[in-house]
Design a protein around this motif. Structure first.
Motif, short mmCIF file in Angstrom:
data_model
loop_
_atom_site.label_atom_id
_atom_site.label_comp_id
_atom_site.label_asym_id
_atom_site.label_seq_id
_atom_site.Cartn_x
_atom_site.Cartn_y
_atom_site.Cartn_z
N ARG B 293 0.84 -1.20 0.00
CA ARG B 293 0.00 0.00 0.00
C ARG B 293 0.88 1.26 0.00
NH1 ARG B 293 -4.08 -2.23 2.77
NH2 ARG B 293 -3.02 -2.10 4.76
N ARG B 294 1.92 1.23 0.84
CA ARG B 294 2.81 2.39 0.93
C ARG B 294 3.50 2.65 -0.41
NH1 ARG B 294 4.06 1.91 6.58
NH2 ARG B 294 5.42 0.15 6.19
N CYS B 295 4.00 1.55 -1.03
CA CYS B 295 4.68 1.69 -2.32
C CYS B 295 3.72 2.23 -3.36
CB CYS B 295 5.24 0.35 -2.79
SG CYS B 295 6.66 -0.19 -1.86
N ALA B 296 2.47 1.78 -3.31
CA ALA B 296 1.48 2.21 -4.30
C ALA B 296 1.25 3.71 -4.18
CB ALA B 296 0.18 1.44 -4.11
N GLN B 297 1.20 4.20 -2.95
CA GLN B 297 0.98 5.64 -2.73
C GLN B 297 2.11 6.46 -3.36
OE1 GLN B 297 0.53 5.89 1.48
NE2 GLN B 297 -1.65 5.35 1.42
N ARG B 298 3.33 5.92 -3.31
CA ARG B 298 4.48 6.67 -3.86
C ARG B 298 4.72 6.29 -5.32
NH1 ARG B 298 8.03 4.65 0.71
NH2 ARG B 298 7.09 5.62 2.52
N ASP B 299 3.81 5.49 -5.87
CA ASP B 299 3.93 5.08 -7.26
C ASP B 299 5.23 4.33 -7.51
OD1 ASP B 299 2.54 4.89 -9.57
OD2 ASP B 299 3.46 6.63 -10.51
N ASN B 300 5.60 3.48 -6.57
CA ASN B 300 6.84 2.71 -6.68
C ASN B 300 6.57 1.26 -7.09
OD1 ASN B 300 8.78 4.57 -6.09
ND2 ASN B 300 8.73 4.19 -3.88
N ALA B 301 7.63 0.59 -7.53
CA ALA B 301 7.52 -0.83 -7.81
C ALA B 301 7.82 -1.61 -6.52
CB ALA B 301 8.50 -1.23 -8.89
N GLU B 352 10.08 -23.11 2.98
CA GLU B 352 9.78 -22.00 2.07
C GLU B 352 9.94 -20.67 2.78
OE1 GLU B 352 6.24 -21.15 -0.78
OE2 GLU B 352 5.90 -23.06 0.24
N PHE B 353 10.73 -19.78 2.16
CA PHE B 353 10.91 -18.44 2.71
C PHE B 353 10.52 -17.42 1.65
CE2 PHE B 353 13.85 -21.18 4.96
CZ PHE B 353 13.75 -20.76 6.27
N THR B 354 10.34 -16.19 2.09
CA THR B 354 10.05 -15.14 1.13
C THR B 354 10.66 -13.83 1.59
OG1 THR B 354 8.32 -14.19 -0.25
CG2 THR B 354 7.84 -14.36 2.08
N ALA B 355 10.97 -12.97 0.62
CA ALA B 355 11.48 -11.65 0.96
C ALA B 355 10.73 -10.63 0.11
CB ALA B 355 12.97 -11.56 0.67
N LEU B 356 10.16 -9.63 0.78
CA LEU B 356 9.48 -8.55 0.07
C LEU B 356 10.41 -7.34 0.06
CD1 LEU B 356 6.45 -7.81 -0.98
CD2 LEU B 356 6.53 -6.32 1.00
N LEU B 357 10.64 -6.79 -1.13
CA LEU B 357 11.55 -5.66 -1.26
C LEU B 357 10.79 -4.44 -1.73
CD1 LEU B 357 14.30 -7.60 -3.23
CD2 LEU B 357 14.19 -7.27 -0.77
N PRO B 358 10.44 -3.54 -0.79
CA PRO B 358 9.67 -2.37 -1.19
C PRO B 358 10.53 -1.44 -2.04
CG PRO B 358 9.93 -2.49 1.22
CD PRO B 358 10.75 -3.56 0.63
N SER B 359 9.89 -0.74 -2.96
CA SER B 359 10.55 0.24 -3.82
C SER B 359 11.78 -0.33 -4.49
CB SER B 359 10.95 1.49 -3.02
OG SER B 359 9.86 1.91 -2.25
N SER B 360 11.65 -1.53 -5.02
CA SER B 360 12.80 -2.19 -5.63
C SER B 360 12.56 -2.40 -7.12
CB SER B 360 13.01 -3.53 -4.94
OG SER B 360 14.13 -4.18 -5.45
N ASP B 361 13.55 -2.11 -7.95
CA ASP B 361 13.39 -2.33 -9.38
C ASP B 361 13.94 -3.71 -9.75
OD1 ASP B 361 16.14 -2.12 -9.45
OD2 ASP B 361 16.07 0.02 -9.87
N ARG B 399 6.72 -5.76 -9.74
CA ARG B 399 5.56 -5.13 -10.38
C ARG B 399 5.35 -3.74 -9.79
NH1 ARG B 399 6.29 -9.01 -12.85
NH2 ARG B 399 4.90 -10.69 -13.52
N MET B 400 4.58 -2.91 -10.48
CA MET B 400 4.17 -1.64 -9.90
C MET B 400 3.19 -1.93 -8.77
SD MET B 400 5.95 0.55 -11.35
CE MET B 400 5.24 2.01 -10.55
N ALA B 401 3.47 -1.36 -7.60
CA ALA B 401 2.65 -1.70 -6.43
C ALA B 401 1.20 -1.30 -6.61
CB ALA B 401 3.23 -1.02 -5.19
N ALA B 402 0.96 -0.25 -7.39
CA ALA B 402 -0.42 0.24 -7.53
C ALA B 402 -1.30 -0.72 -8.31
CB ALA B 402 -0.41 1.61 -8.22
N THR B 403 -0.68 -1.59 -9.10
CA THR B 403 -1.50 -2.43 -9.96
C THR B 403 -1.39 -3.91 -9.61
OG1 THR B 403 0.32 -2.54 -11.54
CG2 THR B 403 -1.34 -0.85 -11.92
#
Lengths: 126, 438
Positions: B293-301, B352-361, B399-403
């Motif tokens: 949600r935060r990334c989407a607000q800043r229009d980040n991937a 199984e592990f996962t890593a979320l990378l905010p604002s990452s290209d 992906r783009m967070a907004a979509t």
């Protein structure tokens, strides 16, 4: 079977008043299912077409409370809730019925009006 | 019109009626997920996952929320038997209901034969929310018993009027019993002005419903000052279940300066996987949705990496679960060393592990994924004379967070992970590099 668009009694054309006045023979000959409910939700009209396509005998359906027994698969915000919430209604939606556990894509037309004693659900198999 | 005349038909009809009315979602599907039978409850639950009914495919409906299910099914080798029981699917909060609890479904899968599956679905959101509250209470009670902390006890009646204070409560607050008995317990509540948290009257209401309520807040002291404390309100005495009559409540006050475990430690206990120290699955879903949600607000991937240890079952089978646990710990440690604060790292379950990378290209994400792979590949776990090496397969999606929703992102990354496994393991695969309908 005539083209639905041209038939005044077709799935999308037929009016509440016409539904109320249909004689049983005409009603049973229509290609789509018709379920007519009393104001408190009991089945009063259940045409041959619906009986045959749903695989439920008229005897086992007429007089039952439709949404709570026969058609629990419509007892939710997408169908039954509309009849509760709206005073008048003419709404067509795509839906999946699970009568007799079989997933069946259908188009539903929900009809309710202040002038009619009954609410109607028209069911067209896709 | 055919009349139901034979006993067999009548039996058949009764059986159908029985399944149709079942209060648990029942689905029969083929091995590709195409639904051949389902009851209204199943349909209702699938409706709430989005436009699932249109596809008439149970995998398509669930995949966005539980991508692991498909792998569980494909890796199940027998012709029949239980694939999973009560597997929890974290759907999250429905967008339309801001205040409702996150939706969680329990899914049981049984392979009925080579071409047929039975799935049951149950809405367990309430139970999961309740479990979380209980876990919180457990952690709190445990910390309670660990140290010789002082805690004050206040007895109140069913309407919230103070009946008695013990000496510790008197000492904490500076009030004498005579000052408070008969007054409403809200005289001890001194929240920040305009605070959005519950007031003590609402807390009592929750305690009446659930049996208890725990919070952290400000307690008033004599003379107008206040002190920070944890406050537990419990129903006292026997609750007349039928009549819902509560005789009164016990309020326990515990100054935070005396709490052996600080709030951070407490939070860590509730949000992390005990074995590896990574975030646990439930917490990951909360945090990740917020990050997106935060990334989407800043229009980040936003990037997401799925990590699965290769041949982990063989490690467990050959060396035992204790060694398996060492491997899990080592992998988590290696990953957290690479990520530091650049991402949210969680153990989703099993290996199984996962890593979320905010604002990452894409270029940063692939670089981090490669570093994770390399860090895992150099792990060695010493077992006696043996030096056990492990590798992992990784799939990622940016992906783009907004979509994109978290569920979709995980689905893309999981497909890439699956491709990494199939193409030889110990490698990183970009979801954009595989055909969409893999």
């Amino acid at each position: 079977m005539s083209n639905d668009d041209d038939n005044p009694l077709g799935f999308s054309q037929v009016s509440l008043m016409e539904l109320d006045c249909l004689d049983p023979a005409t009603r049973n000959a229509l290609p789509y299912g018709i379920v007519g409910l009393s104001a408190d939700g009991f089945v009063e009209v259940y045409n041959d077409t619906e009986s045959r396509l749903a695989g439920l005998s008229q005897d086992s359906v007429i007089g039952t409370h439709y949404f709570s027994t026969t058609a629990q698969c419509m007892n939710n915000f997408m169908v039954a809730q509309h009849f509760e919430d709206e005073a008048t209604l003419d709404l067509t939606i795509d839906y999946v019925l699970t009568l007799r556990m079989r997933p069946t894509p259908v188009r539903l037309r929900l009809l309710k009006g202040s002038g009619s004693p009954r609410d109607y659900i028209l069911i067209q198999r896709l | 019109m055919t009349d139901i005349t034979t006993d067999v038909e009548r039996e058949h009809s009764e059986l159908l009626q029985f399944l149709y009315a079942c209060p648990v979602g029942l689905i029969q599907a083929d091995m590709n997920g195409r639904m051949t039978m389902l009851n209204p409850v199943a349909m209702q639950l699938l409706h709430r996952l989005g436009n699932a009914s249109a596809s008439m495919n149970v995998f398509a409906a669930l995949e966005g929320y539980a991508p692991e299910l498909r792998n569980m099914i494909t890796s199940f080798s027998g012709n029949n038997g239980q694939i999973c029981q009560g597997h929890r699917i974290h759907v999250g909060r429905p967008a339309s209901h801001g205040n409702s609890i996150p939706m969680v479904l329990a899914c049981t899968l049984v392979k009925l034969g080579p071409v047929s599956l039975m799935a049951t679905l149950e809405d367990v959101s309430e139970q999961v929310a309740q479990e979380q509250r209980l876990k919180q209470a457990d952690a709190w009670f445990a910390s309670f018993l660990n140290g010789a902390d002082e805690y004050g006890v206040v007895a109140i009646d069913a309407d919230g009027r103070i009946q008695a204070l013990d000496p510790v409560a008197r000492q904490q607050t500076g009030f004498e019993e005579g000052d408070l008995v008969g007054a409403h317990v809200q005289v001890l509540d001194n929240p920040d002005p305009g605070s959005a948290s519950m007031n003590i009257t609402e807390e009592i209401e929750v305690a009446r419903r659930d049996g208890w309520h725990l919070t952290e807040g400000w307690c008033a002291k004599r003379g107008g000052s206040r002190y920070r404390c944890q406050r537990l309100i419990c129903v006292r005495g026997k609750m007349e279940v039928a009549a819902q009559i509560v005789p009164g409540y016990t309020v326990i006050l515990r100054p935070l300066s005396h709490v052996g475990m600080d709030a951070d430690q407490l939070r860590r206990r509730l949000t992390t996987d005990l074995l590896t120290g990574a975030y646990n699955r439930a917490h990951f879903f909360d945090v990740a949705e917020e990050e997106i949600r935060r990334c989407a607000q800043r229009d980040n991937a936003v990037g997401l990496i799925c990590i699965d240890i290769d041949h982990f079952k063989t490690v467990n089978d050959t060396h035992g679960h204790a060694v398996g646990d060492l491997v899990l710990k080592a992998v988590a440690e290696a990953c957290m060393g690479v990520l530091r604060s650049s991402g949210t790292f969680a153990r989703l379950g099993g290996e199984e592990f996962t890593a979320l990378l905010p604002s990452s290209d894409p270029s940063t994400t692939i670089e981090i994924a490669e570093r994770l792979r390399a860090a895992i590949a150099v792990i060695s776990v010493r077992i006696g004379e043996l030096d056990l090496r492990v590798t992992a397969s990784l799939g990622f999606a940016v992906r783009m967070a907004a979509t994109v929703s978290l569920a979709e992102l995980m689905q893309h990354a999981d497909r890439a992970l699956y491709a990494a496994k199939r193409s030889g393991r110990d490698r990183v695969v970009d979801s954009d590099a595989i055909p969409a309908a893999a």
